[in-house]
Design an enzyme around this catalytic site. Structure first.
Site, PDB file in Angstrom:
ATOM      1  N   GLY A 176       0.852  -1.181   0.000  1.00  0.00           N
ATOM      2  CA  GLY A 176       0.000   0.000   0.000  1.00  0.00           C
ATOM      3  C   GLY A 176       0.883   1.223   0.000  1.00  0.00           C
ATOM      4  O   GLY A 176       1.267   1.749  -1.032  1.00  0.00           O
ATOM      5  N   ARG A 236      -3.966  13.968  -3.143  1.00  0.00           N
ATOM      6  CA  ARG A 236      -3.939  14.398  -1.727  1.00  0.00           C
ATOM      7  C   ARG A 236      -4.732  15.680  -1.536  1.00  0.00           C
ATOM      8  O   ARG A 236      -5.381  15.871  -0.511  1.00  0.00           O
ATOM      9  CB  ARG A 236      -2.488  14.551  -1.255  1.00  0.00           C
ATOM     10  CG  ARG A 236      -1.916  13.201  -0.928  1.00  0.00           C
ATOM     11  CD  ARG A 236      -0.454  13.115  -0.651  1.00  0.00           C
ATOM     12  NE  ARG A 236      -0.121  11.688  -0.548  1.00  0.00           N
ATOM     13  CZ  ARG A 236       1.083  11.182  -0.722  1.00  0.00           C
ATOM     14  NH1 ARG A 236       2.094  11.965  -0.998  1.00  0.00           N
ATOM     15  NH2 ARG A 236       1.273   9.881  -0.626  1.00  0.00           N
ATOM     16  N   GLY A 238     -25.604  14.068  21.107  1.00  0.00           N
ATOM     17  CA  GLY A 238     -26.004  13.127  22.157  1.00  0.00           C
ATOM     18  C   GLY A 238     -26.451  11.802  21.567  1.00  0.00           C
ATOM     19  O   GLY A 238     -25.900  11.335  20.568  1.00  0.00           O
ATOM     20  N   GLU A 294      -4.850   7.683   0.113  1.00  0.00           N
ATOM     21  CA  GLU A 294      -3.837   8.542  -0.537  1.00  0.00           C
ATOM     22  C   GLU A 294      -2.616   8.758   0.357  1.00  0.00           C
ATOM     23  O   GLU A 294      -2.069   9.856   0.426  1.00  0.00           O
ATOM     24  CB  GLU A 294      -4.447   9.904  -0.915  1.00  0.00           C
ATOM     25  CG  GLU A 294      -5.452   9.847  -2.042  1.00  0.00           C
ATOM     26  CD  GLU A 294      -4.848   9.586  -3.411  1.00  0.00           C
ATOM     27  OE1 GLU A 294      -3.647   9.801  -3.595  1.00  0.00           O
ATOM     28  OE2 GLU A 294      -5.591   9.154  -4.298  1.00  0.00           O
ATOM     29  N   GLU A 301       0.598   9.053   8.957  1.00  0.00           N
ATOM     30  CA  GLU A 301       1.947   8.822   9.486  1.00  0.00           C
ATOM     31  C   GLU A 301       2.959   9.141   8.381  1.00  0.00           C
ATOM     32  O   GLU A 301       3.955   9.835   8.594  1.00  0.00           O
ATOM     33  CB  GLU A 301       2.099   7.366   9.955  1.00  0.00           C
ATOM     34  CG  GLU A 301       1.333   7.027  11.227  1.00  0.00           C
ATOM     35  CD  GLU A 301      -0.188   7.038  11.063  1.00  0.00           C
ATOM     36  OE1 GLU A 301      -0.887   7.349  12.048  1.00  0.00           O
ATOM     37  OE2 GLU A 301      -0.684   6.767   9.955  1.00  0.00           O
TER      38      GLU A 301
END
Length: 392
Positions: A137, A251, A347, A371, A375
């Site tokens: 990935g 992105r 709620g 995309e 991290e």
């Protein structure tokens, strides 16, 4: 560099007209009842796709010479923000498709552009970007799908997964290894225009937490024969650069989706907090809720400005992996935080399938993963930041 984007501008009045048309369409077609029905049933919204074709969304960023709208990234980002604030999933139907078109427009041969781009711009051919595999990935160089040369054809074998539009789409930008032994690994990768056909089909649709109604699935190539004229640019070994060359726009798109969700969650919370009363006054007047709304409004605004900043940089043809990374990272986290806070403001109703915030809450996490994980974004941002700010 993105030289082919530098000439793309739109007058303020044309942009306003286009966005007004998008708003009218959202109001007419993406009503809460319709969105809920398709999202809860996880059913593909065929009629919505037909309407998006008519609006020209499948050619949004494709050059006008090929029948597209030729929009700059900043206008495209605003469209995605608007639609995502109501229903994020449908933006994936044209975004992945536009990544395929971008790869062809940016790197394809004149013949490839003339043949494929008009069909993609009209939505006659619809598809996406097939990069991810079960074991690859974020580390794209780890892909295993291979293409072996056989005369003037290639024989392709392997599996792609988490591919948007894999079930309903008909053509994909397919990343493969043409030389599995190449060092460094990226030199052995190539990108093909791959229409479905004998030996290449979708095997299954993957069930997901959110991002429903749009098909994310597996594509399997088993002895799939493809003529060499489908190799993007006609040269082997360029696939890694061609595939990642669209990631900045990708992105910016995911950042725009994050902005949409952050703004949509804020809108729902704002409305509810003024209607819902406790202890004799609207909950918006209670300090605990007011603090949440203040944070949410600031977060949504910051996400929008970061995203438009990255899009403007892209439109000027500048390198913007840091800006796009910042926008994607911040906006997706804003989507996650705002949807969670909005759900809390609602709620018990926020947990109900009858209220729209529940869907935004399920859709938001995808923006942090898709995309390129957040991290990874922070590492990209840091590397670029250090590069631009070397020690004396």
């Amino acid at each position: 560099m993105h030289a082919e984007h530098t000439h793309r501008t739109i007058s303020a009045s044309d942009e306003a007209e286009l966005l007004a048309a998008i708003d009218r369409w959202i109001e007419r077609s993406l009503t809460p009842d319709v969105v809920r029905e398709f999202d809860h049933a996880d059913r593909y919204p065929t009629h919505i796709v037909e309407e998006m074709k008519e609006l020209g969304l499948f050619g949004a960023t494709v050059g006008t010479e090929y029948g597209g709208l030729g929009l700059p990234a900043s206008t495209y980002a605003k469209i995605v923000m608007r639609i995502s604030s109501v229903w994020m999933a449908v933006t994936g139907i044209f975004n992945s498709h536009l990544m395929l078109a971008l790869a062809i427009e940016k790197f394809g041969t004149p013949e490839q552009k003339n043949h494929w781009l008009p069909k993609l711009a009209s939505g006659e051919v619809r598809g996406g970007l097939a990069l991810t595999e079960p074991d690859a990935g974020t580390d794209l160089q780890g892909i295993r799908m291979t293409a072996r040369k056989d005369g003037d054809h290639y024989v392709i074998n392997g599996t792609k997964t988490w591919i948007t539009n894999s079930v309903e789409g008909s053509c994909f930008a397919l990343l493969v290894k043409t030389n599995p032994d190449a060092q460094p690994r990226h030199k052995g990768m190539s990108l093909f225009i791959a229409p479905k056909g004998p030996g290449f089909s979708s095997s299954r649709k993957l069930p997901k937490l959110g991002y429903k109604a749009i098909d994310s699935g597996e594509l399997v190539a088993d002895g799939y024969r493809l003529s060499a004229e489908h190799l993007i640019g006609g040269v082997e070994g360029q696939g890694f650069y061609q595939a990642t060359g669209g990631l900045e726009l990708g992105r910016i798109n995911v950042a725009s989706r994050g902005v949409g969700i952050a703004e949509g969650a804020l809108r729902l919370a704002t409305e509810y907090a003024q209607i819902r009363k406790t202890f004799g006054k609207p909950i918006a007047e209670h300090q605990a809720i007011a603090l949440k709304l203040g944070e949410m409004a600031t977060r949504a605004r910051a996400a929008r400005l970061l995203t438009l900043d990255a899009a403007a940089s892209f439109d000027r043809g500048e390198r913007c992996d840091m800006e796009a990374g910042m926008a994607k990272y911040f906006s997706s986290e804003a989507a996650l935080e705002n949807s969670t806070e909005s759900m809390r403001i609602h709620g018990a109703y926020g947990y109900s399938k009858e209220y729209d915030i529940e869907r935004l809450y399920r859709d938001a996490p995808l923006t942090c993963i898709g995309e390129g994980t957040n991290e990874m974004q922070r590492i990209i941002i840091s590397k670029q930041w250090i590069k631009r700010n070397p020690a004396a």
